[in-house]
Motif scaffolding. Structure first.
Motif, PDB file in Angstrom:
ATOM      1  N   ARG A 114     163.267 151.241 -20.913  1.00 50.89           N
ATOM      2  CA  ARG A 114     163.440 150.090 -20.024  1.00 50.89           C
ATOM      3  C   ARG A 114     163.004 150.417 -18.598  1.00 50.89           C
ATOM      4  N   GLY A 115     163.269 151.636 -18.170  1.00 49.14           N
ATOM      5  CA  GLY A 115     162.920 152.031 -16.820  1.00 49.14           C
ATOM      6  C   GLY A 115     161.486 152.465 -16.651  1.00 49.14           C
ATOM      7  N   HIS A 116     160.777 152.738 -17.763  1.00 47.34           N
ATOM      8  CA  HIS A 116     159.393 153.196 -17.692  1.00 47.34           C
ATOM      9  C   HIS A 116     158.552 152.413 -18.702  1.00 47.34           C
ATOM     10  N   PRO A 117     158.186 151.188 -18.343  1.00 50.78           N
ATOM     11  CA  PRO A 117     157.425 150.355 -19.285  1.00 50.78           C
ATOM     12  C   PRO A 117     156.076 150.949 -19.655  1.00 50.78           C
ATOM     13  N   ASP A 118     155.482 151.768 -18.766  1.00 47.50           N
ATOM     14  CA  ASP A 118     154.198 152.376 -19.108  1.00 47.50           C
ATOM     15  C   ASP A 118     154.338 153.338 -20.271  1.00 47.50           C
ATOM     16  N   VAL A 119     155.439 154.102 -20.288  1.00 46.74           N
ATOM     17  CA  VAL A 119     155.691 155.005 -21.411  1.00 46.74           C
ATOM     18  C   VAL A 119     155.955 154.194 -22.677  1.00 46.74           C
ATOM     19  N   ARG A 120     156.743 153.124 -22.535  1.00 46.27           N
ATOM     20  CA  ARG A 120     157.037 152.294 -23.711  1.00 46.27           C
ATOM     21  C   ARG A 120     155.757 151.699 -24.289  1.00 46.27           C
ATOM     22  N   ASN A 121     154.856 151.220 -23.436  1.00 45.78           N
ATOM     23  CA  ASN A 121     153.607 150.635 -23.924  1.00 45.78           C
ATOM     24  C   ASN A 121     152.773 151.665 -24.670  1.00 45.78           C
ATOM     25  N   THR A 122     152.725 152.906 -24.125  1.00 44.61           N
ATOM     26  CA  THR A 122     151.957 153.956 -24.792  1.00 44.61           C
ATOM     27  C   THR A 122     152.549 154.278 -26.153  1.00 44.61           C
ATOM     28  N   LEU A 161     161.969 171.593 -31.717  1.00 46.93           N
ATOM     29  CA  LEU A 161     161.981 170.158 -31.465  1.00 46.93           C
ATOM     30  C   LEU A 161     162.702 169.845 -30.161  1.00 46.93           C
ATOM     31  N   LEU A 162     162.335 168.723 -29.578  1.00 47.91           N
ATOM     32  CA  LEU A 162     163.096 168.104 -28.501  1.00 47.91           C
ATOM     33  C   LEU A 162     163.529 166.733 -28.999  1.00 47.91           C
ATOM     34  N   THR A 163     164.812 166.432 -28.877  1.00 50.59           N
ATOM     35  CA  THR A 163     165.340 165.173 -29.392  1.00 50.59           C
ATOM     36  C   THR A 163     165.746 164.266 -28.239  1.00 50.59           C
ATOM     37  N   LEU A 164     165.426 162.999 -28.374  1.00 51.76           N
ATOM     38  CA  LEU A 164     165.800 161.968 -27.410  1.00 51.76           C
ATOM     39  C   LEU A 164     166.680 160.962 -28.144  1.00 51.76           C
ATOM     40  N   GLN A 165     167.972 160.943 -27.817  1.00 52.32           N
ATOM     41  CA  GLN A 165     168.923 160.074 -28.501  1.00 52.32           C
ATOM     42  C   GLN A 165     168.593 158.606 -28.273  1.00 52.32           C
ATOM     43  N   SER A 166     169.019 157.756 -29.205  1.00 49.28           N
ATOM     44  CA  SER A 166     168.641 156.342 -29.186  1.00 49.28           C
ATOM     45  C   SER A 166     169.072 155.649 -27.891  1.00 49.28           C
ATOM     46  N   GLU A 167     170.289 155.950 -27.385  1.00 50.55           N
ATOM     47  CA  GLU A 167     170.741 155.316 -26.146  1.00 50.55           C
ATOM     48  C   GLU A 167     169.845 155.731 -24.971  1.00 50.55           C
ATOM     49  N   ASP A 168     169.538 157.029 -24.891  1.00 54.97           N
ATOM     50  CA  ASP A 168     168.661 157.508 -23.820  1.00 54.97           C
ATOM     51  C   ASP A 168     167.246 156.971 -23.984  1.00 54.97           C
ATOM     52  N   PHE A 206     157.660 161.781 -33.527  1.00 61.78           N
ATOM     53  CA  PHE A 206     157.961 160.909 -34.660  1.00 61.78           C
ATOM     54  C   PHE A 206     159.360 160.337 -34.497  1.00 61.78           C
ATOM     55  N   GLY A 207     159.659 159.324 -35.306  1.00 62.07           N
ATOM     56  CA  GLY A 207     160.962 158.665 -35.236  1.00 62.07           C
ATOM     57  C   GLY A 207     161.007 157.516 -34.258  1.00 62.07           C
ATOM     58  N   GLU A 208     159.859 157.214 -33.617  1.00 56.99           N
ATOM     59  CA  GLU A 208     159.858 156.179 -32.581  1.00 56.99           C
ATOM     60  C   GLU A 208     159.835 154.773 -33.166  1.00 56.99           C
ATOM     61  N   MET A 209     159.233 154.593 -34.367  1.00 57.95           N
ATOM     62  CA  MET A 209     159.090 153.244 -34.916  1.00 57.95           C
ATOM     63  C   MET A 209     160.446 152.633 -35.256  1.00 57.95           C
ATOM     64  N   ALA A 210     161.332 153.442 -35.833  1.00 63.95           N
ATOM     65  CA  ALA A 210     162.655 152.919 -36.183  1.00 63.95           C
ATOM     66  C   ALA A 210     163.429 152.514 -34.940  1.00 63.95           C
ATOM     67  N   LEU A 211     163.239 153.237 -33.836  1.00 68.52           N
ATOM     68  CA  LEU A 211     163.938 152.889 -32.596  1.00 68.52           C
ATOM     69  C   LEU A 211     163.303 151.670 -31.931  1.00 68.52           C
ATOM     70  N   LEU A 212     161.976 151.614 -31.925  1.00 70.56           N
ATOM     71  CA  LEU A 212     161.296 150.481 -31.291  1.00 70.56           C
ATOM     72  C   LEU A 212     161.621 149.173 -31.994  1.00 70.56           C
ATOM     73  N   TYR A 213     161.602 149.187 -33.334  1.00 69.01           N
ATOM     74  CA  TYR A 213     161.796 147.956 -34.107  1.00 69.01           C
ATOM     75  C   TYR A 213     163.227 147.810 -34.618  1.00 69.01           C
ATOM     76  N   GLN A 214     164.105 148.748 -34.194  1.00 70.98           N
ATOM     77  CA  GLN A 214     165.538 148.690 -34.517  1.00 70.98           C
ATOM     78  C   GLN A 214     165.767 148.477 -36.015  1.00 70.98           C
ATOM     79  N   ARG A 215     165.250 149.407 -36.783  1.00 70.51           N
ATOM     80  CA  ARG A 215     165.425 149.345 -38.224  1.00 70.51           C
ATOM     81  C   ARG A 215     165.737 150.744 -38.743  1.00 70.51           C
ATOM     82  N   ARG A 216     166.016 150.831 -40.019  1.00 73.42           N
ATOM     83  CA  ARG A 216     166.365 152.122 -40.607  1.00 73.42           C
ATOM     84  C   ARG A 216     165.107 152.961 -40.838  1.00 73.42           C
TER      85      ARG A 216
END
Length: 431
Positions: free
Chosen positions: A387-395, A374-381, A351-361
């Motif tokens: 950007r480096g893995h478009p297949d993951v981004r598409n999924t 939990l495992l957390t992935l910071q917004s910069e990472d 969860f939390g991916e929609m706000a990062l994908l669409y750059q909103r609150r």
């Protein structure tokens, strides 16, 4: 997002039972559950925690009982109790050994092998050989007359079982094995320095103190005590040259032990780092989203993830906040409180991916319903990795779009329901 129907629990392969035939449903579920408790282990799985705590306590109690039995007065007063405790312990260790052999077919990497071969291979591993050495002498002693002192010595092997439950001990063992060549080299240097020091002192002191420095082997006692910085003082040089040489040996002694210590400490630090990476990699691979990605992609993602444990009731993120991370739920339950109603997520969700994908609150407040890993992935990472893995981004984007569609449908349904209620309330008034 809840795990997909039919998703196999992490680490469980769903392999065949003996003979390659599927195990009965109940028996299969029991074996899978025991596998998680005995072998897989999960930080949030309280039966696994209880089992590990019980076994560690039992091993420590056996070590204490072994020591107390050597006290004559205690052995005379509590001899029957020690015998009963030893019998119960052996029974528990035997059941544990048999259970581990039974559930080992659940290892995912062995799912293509026949069950008998999996068990034979698993029984030859060092932890299982130690477990066998713990129980085998007792059962052999029932049928073959054995010296009780022999059996008592073998009881000390039970203490080695702690290596199974202590990651630090197993890590240290791997460090010693991985650095065995460097450690062997350091030991050779230490042996050479010991021989050199004894030889020099023999040449300088043999005529003055022939009783203690009359030979190189005799001088080795002084050299060993001096190089180890123990310095008992029972043997000391008396000549000027002997004292100068003795001072140099003391200085060499400090460096002699610094060398293997540095090797072990550096290797231990590398092993801890490697183990943390492997654990993180394994946790990422368990997330259904990444189950179809190759190992290299998972390994690169694992480098950017941070583990986090939150207690029940903790607010992970609040509605309206700036999105700073995406979260992967390894275990536990969380609730996303949207205006149109809450959504619950369980193990394997993210969860939390929609706000990062669409750059909103944040559009919802996220609260932990239970204790969560939990495992957390910071917004910069997140941005860099996507950007480096478009297949993951598409999924991720497809899942996010599906969630948005579901939210819109819920919102429209809620609006229609409210409109129908208002119309129903207004109808009697119009009549």
């Amino acid at each position: 997002m809840p795990p997909e129907p039919g998703h196999t629990p992490p680490g469980i392969s769903g392999g065949a039972d003996d003979g390659g035939e599927p195990a009965p449903g109940l028996l299969k579920r029991l074996r899978s559950r025991l596998y998680v408790i005995l072998e897989a282990g999960r930080t949030s799985d309280w039966p696994s925690q209880v089992f590990d705590f019980f076994m560690v306590s039992l091993i420590l109690a056996n070590a204490a009982a072994f020591a107390l039995e050597t006290v004559v007065s205690l052995a005379a007063a509590y001899g029957p109790f020690f015998k009963i405790f030893n019998l119960v312990s052996v029974l528990i260790f035997t059941i544990e050994y048999a259970a581990r052999l039974w559930v080992c077919v659940e290892h995912s990497e062995h799912e293509e092998m026949p069950s008998w071969r999996i068990r034979l291979q698993f029984a030859r591993t060092w932890p299982m050989l130690i477990d066998l050495a713990v129980v085998l002498p007792f059962w052999l002693g029932i049928f073959v007359p054995l010296d009780l002192r022999f059996l008592r010595v073998f009881r000390l092997i039970r203490f080695l079982k702690l290596g199974r439950y202590s990651p630090a001990l197993s890590s240290l063992a791997r460090v010693l094995y991985n650095e065995r060549h460097a450690i062997t080299g350091a030991l050779i240097i230490m042996g050479g320095l010991l021989l050199l020091s004894a030889t020099v002192m023999y040449e300088l002191e043999k005529d003055v103190q022939p009783e203690v420095f009359g030979s190189v082997p005799a001088a080795m006692w002084w050299a060993l005590a001096t190089l180890t910085t123990v310095g008992y003082g029972d043997v000391v040089p008396v000549t000027v040259l002997g004292k100068i040489a003795g001072g140099m040996v003391m200085i060499f002694g400090l460096g002699m032990f610094a060398l293997p210590i540095a090797i072990v400490s550096a290797g231990f630090a590398q092993e801890i780092h490697r183990r943390e990476f492997v654990v993180t990699w394994g946790m990422v691979a368990r997330v259904p989203l990444f189950s179809k990605f190759d190992a290299l992609t998972i390994a690169r993602l694992a480098e950017h993830l941070n583990a986090r444990v939150v207690e029940a009731g903790t607010v992970i993120a609040r509605k309206g906040e700036e999105a700073d991370a995406m979260y992967f739920l390894l275990s536990g339950e969380v609730q996303l409180d949207f205006p149109d109603g809450p959504i619950k997520l369980e193990d394997g969700a993210f969860f939390g991916e929609m706000a990062l994908l669409y750059q909103r609150r944040r559009a919802a407040t996220i609260t932990a319903l239970t204790r969560c890993s939990l495992l957390t992935l910071q917004s910069e990472d997140f941005a860099r990795f996507m950007r480096g893995h478009p297949d993951v981004r598409n999924t991720v984007a497809q899942i996010a779009e599906r969630r948005l569609t579901e939210l819109r449908q819920r919102s429209e349904a809620e609006a229609e329901r409210q409109e129908a209620e208002r119309a129903q309330e207004a109808h009697p008034a119009s009549e």
